[in-house]
Write a protein that holds these residues in place. Structure first.
Motif, PDB file in Angstrom:
ATOM      1  N   GLN A  42       0.842  -1.194   0.000  1.00 18.64           N
ATOM      2  CA  GLN A  42       0.000   0.000   0.000  1.00 18.64           C
ATOM      3  C   GLN A  42       0.869   1.233   0.000  1.00 18.64           C
ATOM      4  O   GLN A  42       1.884   1.313   0.677  1.00 18.64           O
ATOM      5  N   THR A  43       0.475   2.230  -0.786  1.00 16.53           N
ATOM      6  CA  THR A  43       1.173   3.503  -0.825  1.00 16.53           C
ATOM      7  C   THR A  43       0.604   4.400   0.251  1.00 16.53           C
ATOM      8  O   THR A  43      -0.598   4.572   0.354  1.00 16.53           O
ATOM      9  N   ALA A  44       1.476   5.044   1.039  1.00 19.55           N
ATOM     10  CA  ALA A  44       1.016   5.784   2.203  1.00 19.55           C
ATOM     11  C   ALA A  44       0.423   7.133   1.854  1.00 19.55           C
ATOM     12  O   ALA A  44      -0.528   7.568   2.466  1.00 19.55           O
ATOM     13  N   ASP A  45       0.993   7.824   0.868  1.00 20.83           N
ATOM     14  CA  ASP A  45       0.541   9.188   0.603  1.00 20.83           C
ATOM     15  C   ASP A  45       0.406   9.433  -0.884  1.00 20.83           C
ATOM     16  O   ASP A  45       1.307   9.971  -1.520  1.00 20.83           O
ATOM     17  N   PRO A  46      -0.713   9.045  -1.483  1.00 19.17           N
ATOM     18  CA  PRO A  46      -0.890   9.199  -2.931  1.00 19.17           C
ATOM     19  C   PRO A  46      -0.952  10.633  -3.378  1.00 19.17           C
ATOM     20  O   PRO A  46      -0.761  10.923  -4.533  1.00 19.17           O
ATOM     21  N   TRP A 142      -9.447  11.388  -6.032  1.00 19.62           N
ATOM     22  CA  TRP A 142      -8.128  11.430  -6.664  1.00 19.62           C
ATOM     23  C   TRP A 142      -7.723  12.879  -6.927  1.00 19.62           C
ATOM     24  O   TRP A 142      -8.547  13.734  -7.215  1.00 19.62           O
ATOM     25  N   GLU A 143      -6.422  13.150  -6.844  1.00 19.47           N
ATOM     26  CA  GLU A 143      -5.948  14.523  -6.790  1.00 19.47           C
ATOM     27  C   GLU A 143      -6.288  15.361  -8.018  1.00 19.47           C
ATOM     28  O   GLU A 143      -6.467  16.578  -7.904  1.00 19.47           O
ATOM     29  N   CYS A 144      -6.410  14.759  -9.190  1.00 21.10           N
ATOM     30  CA  CYS A 144      -6.730  15.548 -10.381  1.00 21.10           C
ATOM     31  C   CYS A 144      -8.121  16.173 -10.290  1.00 21.10           C
ATOM     32  O   CYS A 144      -8.407  17.149 -10.980  1.00 21.10           O
ATOM     33  N   TYR A 301     -13.910  18.846 -20.288  1.00 16.70           N
ATOM     34  CA  TYR A 301     -12.766  19.208 -19.452  1.00 16.70           C
ATOM     35  C   TYR A 301     -12.281  17.942 -18.773  1.00 16.70           C
ATOM     36  O   TYR A 301     -13.006  17.333 -17.971  1.00 16.70           O
ATOM     37  N   LEU A 302     -11.068  17.539 -19.115  1.00 14.93           N
ATOM     38  CA  LEU A 302     -10.515  16.262 -18.685  1.00 14.93           C
ATOM     39  C   LEU A 302      -9.230  16.505 -17.905  1.00 14.93           C
ATOM     40  O   LEU A 302      -8.323  17.167 -18.391  1.00 14.93           O
ATOM     41  N   ALA A 303      -9.168  15.983 -16.684  1.00 22.44           N
ATOM     42  CA  ALA A 303      -7.968  16.103 -15.857  1.00 22.44           C
ATOM     43  C   ALA A 303      -7.269  14.754 -15.772  1.00 22.44           C
ATOM     44  O   ALA A 303      -7.919  13.716 -15.625  1.00 22.44           O
ATOM     45  N   SER A 304      -5.935  14.769 -15.863  1.00 18.34           N
ATOM     46  CA  SER A 304      -5.197  13.512 -15.923  1.00 18.34           C
ATOM     47  C   SER A 304      -3.735  13.724 -15.555  1.00 18.34           C
ATOM     48  O   SER A 304      -3.194  14.821 -15.679  1.00 18.34           O
ATOM     49  N   GLN A 341       3.718  15.236 -13.066  1.00 20.34           N
ATOM     50  CA  GLN A 341       3.068  16.238 -13.909  1.00 20.34           C
ATOM     51  C   GLN A 341       1.623  15.857 -14.201  1.00 20.34           C
ATOM     52  O   GLN A 341       1.314  14.722 -14.536  1.00 20.34           O
ATOM     53  N   ARG A 342       0.741  16.846 -14.060  1.00 21.26           N
ATOM     54  CA  ARG A 342      -0.684  16.648 -14.301  1.00 21.26           C
ATOM     55  C   ARG A 342      -1.171  17.726 -15.258  1.00 21.26           C
ATOM     56  O   ARG A 342      -0.660  18.845 -15.266  1.00 21.26           O
ATOM     57  N   CYS A 343      -2.180  17.380 -16.031  1.00 18.02           N
ATOM     58  CA  CYS A 343      -2.657  18.302 -17.070  1.00 18.02           C
ATOM     59  C   CYS A 343      -4.178  18.366 -17.072  1.00 18.02           C
ATOM     60  O   CYS A 343      -4.862  17.429 -16.648  1.00 18.02           O
ATOM     61  N   ILE A 344      -4.667  19.475 -17.590  1.00 16.95           N
ATOM     62  CA  ILE A 344      -6.091  19.609 -17.873  1.00 16.95           C
ATOM     63  C   ILE A 344      -6.244  19.858 -19.367  1.00 16.95           C
ATOM     64  O   ILE A 344      -5.613  20.752 -19.935  1.00 16.95           O
TER      65      ILE A 344
END
Length: 353
Positions: A42-46, A142-144, A301-304, A341-344
């Motif tokens: 398990q990942t502790a801090d996504p 989820w963060e996005c 509008y798509l976040a990823s 890196q995240r994008c919209i």
């Protein structure tokens, strides 16, 4: 304020079913892919490191192929008249001015027998928040999602009098933002009916009750009791709720339900979606859904994440896929370089104004 959104590991890749009768066999279109590690821990801090499919260089070069067939019909969920009952036993938190259900409390309730689909117990036993054709991660935020909420404010995106679809909604926060923005209609879709019943619907109700007709929210305490004392059963639903519809099921099945329904349906002015392009195997289903449900002058509008290591998906590959289809034009309207890196992305029909 810090938020901890937990998720577990799934290193299996999901593929499209063999060609069969599409009336009965639905493509299993998962919304999100969890981070993969060599040991499956398990990942502790996504929030700090939340890249679905993250793995070793060797893992990134291997894409196991399995044929998965699942039957997942679409269903519309009605809003119960007794709104107070929806919020019973729920524990609320707030973020970005929005109320949302504490998912850990919901998960415990589901483990105690409130989950007809059995998605929580199966998620726990399989150590994964993604089980193809069973559970598609909708109990987590989820963060996005928050990237897109911030962008709506920064870019002053207008929802007034528009019809909006929150595709792969999960907690439904994007749709709630549209509802607060005076959207004429907001529809919410998630793969799992449990997510709609236990997370999405309560979130929408909580924001409606707390904010009244304006859908405004009060203070921003991290944790609070349900937003009001148990309201009496009302003769009429709050205005904001009358503008909402809720659906569960796979994308193509929901599309067919909407287009064949006896209820009035108009295509969407805006479709919002977050972290739905991690797996290239499902780009076709997503693309077709957008093409069939978006109004000719509408916007997506798509976040990823820019890249989902281990499964090969992400913004560049999806852009390439869309370009080859030659239906939509795309543009990256915001990039966030903090962490992964995240994008919209904004999408519109090529021949639209």
């Amino acid at each position: 304020m810090s938020f901890r959104f937990n998720f577990l590991i799934d290193e299996n890749k999901n593929d499209e079913p063999d060609t069969q009768d599409k009336t009965d066999l639905q493509l299993c279109t998962p919304k999100r892919k969890q981070e993969s590690t060599e040991k499956g821990k398990q990942t502790a801090d996504p929030i700090a490191d939340s890249s679905p499919g993250l793995g070793t260089d060797e893992q990134r070069d291997k894409t196991p192929s399995k044929k998965t067939v699942c039957v997942k019909t679409a269903k519309e969920h009605n809003v119960p008249e007794d709104l107070g009952k929806i919020l019973e036993t729920k524990f609320m938190e707030t973020a970005s001015g929005l109320y949302y259900i504490n998912s850990s409390v919901v998960e415990k309730k589901c483990l105690d027998g409130a989950d007809e689909e059995g998605i929580v117990s199966k998620s726990v036993s399989s150590r994964s928040d993604l089980i193809s054709g069973v559970y598609e991660g909708g109990l987590k935020i989820w963060e996005c999602t928050f990237d897109l909420i911030d962008y709506f404010s920064e870019a002053e995106i207008q929802f007034t009098n528009k019809t909006v679809l929150d595709l792969g909604c999960g907690a439904g926060l994007l749709g709630i933002v549209a509802l607060k923005g005076k959207a004429e209609k907001v529809h919410f879709q998630d793969y799992n009916s449990t997510v709609i019943n236990e997370i999405t619907l309560p979130n929408v109700v909580a924001n409606c009750i707390k904010g009244g007709s304006t859908m405004g929210c009060g203070d921003d305490k991290k944790t609070s009791k349900p937003p009001s004392k148990r309201p009496k059963k009302a003769e009429h639903l709050p205005d904001a709720l009358t503008r909402c519809r809720f659906f569960s099921g796979e994308w193509s099945a929901v599309t067919r339900l909407l287009l064949s329904s006896n209820k009035p349906f108009s295509k969407y002015d805006v479709i919002v979606t977050s972290e739905t392009i991690y797996n290239p195997d499902y780009y076709s289903a997503l693309h077709d859904t957008l093409a069939q449900l978006l109004d000719e002058n509408g916007r997506v509008y798509l976040a990823s994440k820019a890249h989902y290591f281990g499964v090969g998906g992400g913004i560049p590959l999806f852009e390439e896929f869309v370009e080859e289809r030659n239906v939509f034009r795309t543009s990256i309207v915001k990039t966030t370089d903090k962490g992964l890196q995240r994008c919209i992305m904004e999408m519109a029909f090529k021949d639209s104004s």
